[in-house]
Design a protein around this motif. Sequence first.
Motif, mmCIF file in Angstrom:
data_model
loop_
_atom_site.group_PDB
_atom_site.id
_atom_site.type_symbol
_atom_site.label_atom_id
_atom_site.label_comp_id
_atom_site.label_asym_id
_atom_site.label_seq_id
_atom_site.Cartn_x
_atom_site.Cartn_y
_atom_site.Cartn_z
ATOM 1 N N GLY A 107 0.825 -0.883 0.105
ATOM 2 C CA GLY A 107 -0.230 0.034 -0.517
ATOM 3 C C GLY A 107 0.678 1.107 0.013
ATOM 4 O O GLY A 107 0.152 1.972 0.296
ATOM 5 N N SER A 108 2.059 1.253 -0.418
ATOM 6 C CA SER A 108 3.016 2.188 -0.274
ATOM 7 C C SER A 108 3.281 2.458 -1.409
ATOM 8 O O SER A 108 4.158 3.814 -1.528
ATOM 9 C CB SER A 108 4.678 1.993 0.879
ATOM 10 N N ALA A 109 3.298 2.231 -2.357
ATOM 11 C CA ALA A 109 2.744 3.298 -3.767
ATOM 12 C C ALA A 109 2.125 3.840 -4.029
ATOM 13 O O ALA A 109 2.723 4.539 -4.865
ATOM 14 C CB ALA A 109 3.651 1.214 -5.051
ATOM 15 N N GLU A 110 1.305 4.341 -3.210
ATOM 16 C CA GLU A 110 0.233 5.161 -3.759
ATOM 17 C C GLU A 110 0.010 6.098 -3.158
ATOM 18 O O GLU A 110 0.146 6.334 -2.407
ATOM 19 C CB GLU A 110 -1.493 4.488 -3.010
ATOM 20 N N GLN A 111 -0.086 7.405 -4.145
ATOM 21 C CA GLN A 111 0.417 8.473 -3.889
ATOM 22 C C GLN A 111 -1.455 8.864 -3.417
ATOM 23 O O GLN A 111 -1.398 10.153 -2.664
ATOM 24 C CB GLN A 111 -0.274 9.389 -5.663
ATOM 25 N N ASP A 112 -1.989 8.660 -3.453
ATOM 26 C CA ASP A 112 -3.258 9.424 -2.782
ATOM 27 C C ASP A 112 -3.785 7.671 -1.891
ATOM 28 O O ASP A 112 -4.682 6.886 -2.482
ATOM 29 C CB ASP A 112 -4.776 9.271 -4.271
ATOM 30 N N LEU A 113 -3.591 8.208 -0.799
ATOM 31 C CA LEU A 113 -4.042 7.314 0.470
ATOM 32 C C LEU A 113 -5.669 7.361 0.193
ATOM 33 O O LEU A 113 -5.792 6.358 1.268
ATOM 34 C CB LEU A 113 -3.571 7.578 1.418
ATOM 35 N N TYR A 114 -6.697 8.412 -0.410
ATOM 36 C CA TYR A 114 -8.027 7.939 -0.180
ATOM 37 C C TYR A 114 -8.433 7.351 -1.191
ATOM 38 O O TYR A 114 -10.002 7.819 -1.994
ATOM 39 C CB TYR A 114 -8.615 8.954 0.369
ATOM 40 N N SER A 115 -7.508 6.743 -2.675
ATOM 41 C CA SER A 115 -8.533 6.518 -3.414
ATOM 42 C C SER A 115 -8.961 4.253 -3.331
ATOM 43 O O SER A 115 -8.832 4.035 -2.601
ATOM 44 C CB SER A 115 -6.300 5.312 -4.239
ATOM 45 N N THR A 116 -10.035 5.207 -4.155
ATOM 46 C CA THR A 116 -11.290 3.865 -4.378
ATOM 47 C C THR A 116 -10.416 2.978 -4.468
ATOM 48 O O THR A 116 -10.986 1.419 -4.117
ATOM 49 C CB THR A 116 -12.736 4.741 -4.339
ATOM 50 N N ASP A 117 -10.247 3.102 -5.527
ATOM 51 C CA ASP A 117 -9.635 2.162 -6.792
ATOM 52 C C ASP A 117 -8.282 1.637 -5.788
ATOM 53 O O ASP A 117 -8.294 -0.053 -5.906
ATOM 54 C CB ASP A 117 -8.944 2.566 -7.895
ATOM 55 N N ALA A 118 -7.691 1.933 -5.111
ATOM 56 C CA ALA A 118 -6.151 1.160 -3.964
ATOM 57 C C ALA A 118 -6.819 0.352 -3.317
ATOM 58 O O ALA A 118 -6.937 -0.331 -2.758
ATOM 59 C CB ALA A 118 -5.606 2.233 -3.761
#
Length: 247
Positions: free
Chosen positions: A91-102
């Motif tokens: 989960g550490s590559a996500e730019q948007d920590l509130y991305s629903t897709d992620a």
Amino acid sequence: MRLQGKVAIISGAASGMGAATARMFAREGAKVLIADVLDPQGTDIATSIGPAARYEHLDVTSEPDWAATVAAAQRHFGKLDILVNNAGISGSAEQDLYSTDAWNRIMGVNATGVFFGMKHAIPALKAAGGGSIVNLSSIAGIIGSEGIHMAYNASKAAVRLMTKSVAVQHARDGIRCNSVHPGVMPAMRTSGRTADPMVRAERMKVIPMRRPGEVDEVAYAVLFLASDESSYITGSEIHVDGGAIAI
Ligand SMILES: NC(=O)c1ccc[n+]([C@@H]2O[C@H](COP(=O)([O-])OP(=O)(O)OC[C@H]3O[C@@H](n4cnc5c(N)ncnc54)[C@H](O)[C@@H]3O)[C@@H](O)[C@H]2O)c1
């Protein structure tokens, strides 16, 4: 030969800790199905291990893939004794920590993938007279982490509790289920922030052993829980973290 005569499926075994576990299991006498989405890498690892290993394409988010993988273990090696749910994404590559897709992607691989694995393996383990499931969680399934999508924490916490649920519900089927919780290890392929040398150096300051773990240090914990040496241990967890969450 701590796994002599056993047959194991290891998901995500084309890389990192899964690959180390596959090699260790084969050295200890097991037949190993290496299951991953990385076909060339997985095939190379199986080839380097030899006849004790086979590669199968498995996307852990696909129920038909899981059904085919369990069937392949039974067809090629005769039965199934051990499932290691090791596949995972960071989960550490996500730019948007509130991305629903992620959220959906991470929960899909790390949580639903483990649910599917157990759902499809349990009937085969029962048919073999019992067995052992080892689920790779993380210390991030126990404590919060800075700069990673909360789905990583949530998915690893789900793995921790699914493990205890299966342990309780299948104890009388002779199926044990335990989780392993690595701390800072060689970075995952999908790592972003946690692969950054500066971030890693900062994290070392709060680890009592002041060093990252090595893949074999996790594989040894998985080996113990997979083997009959841990015959009275179920619903339990081993932290392989250099003391990180002991403080
Ligand atoms: N490396 C760490 O710092 C660390 C720390 C704690 C827990 N973990 C956990 O340990 C496990 C192994 O991590 P690793 O460090 O070896 O990572 P890695 O990235 O080296 O390996 C993960 C493997 O999972 C596979 N995978 C990803 N998505 C998949 C899918 N949909 N279907 C099938 N396979 C898939 C990848 O192809 C890869 O081979 C993971 O569950 C991870 O969350 C890792």
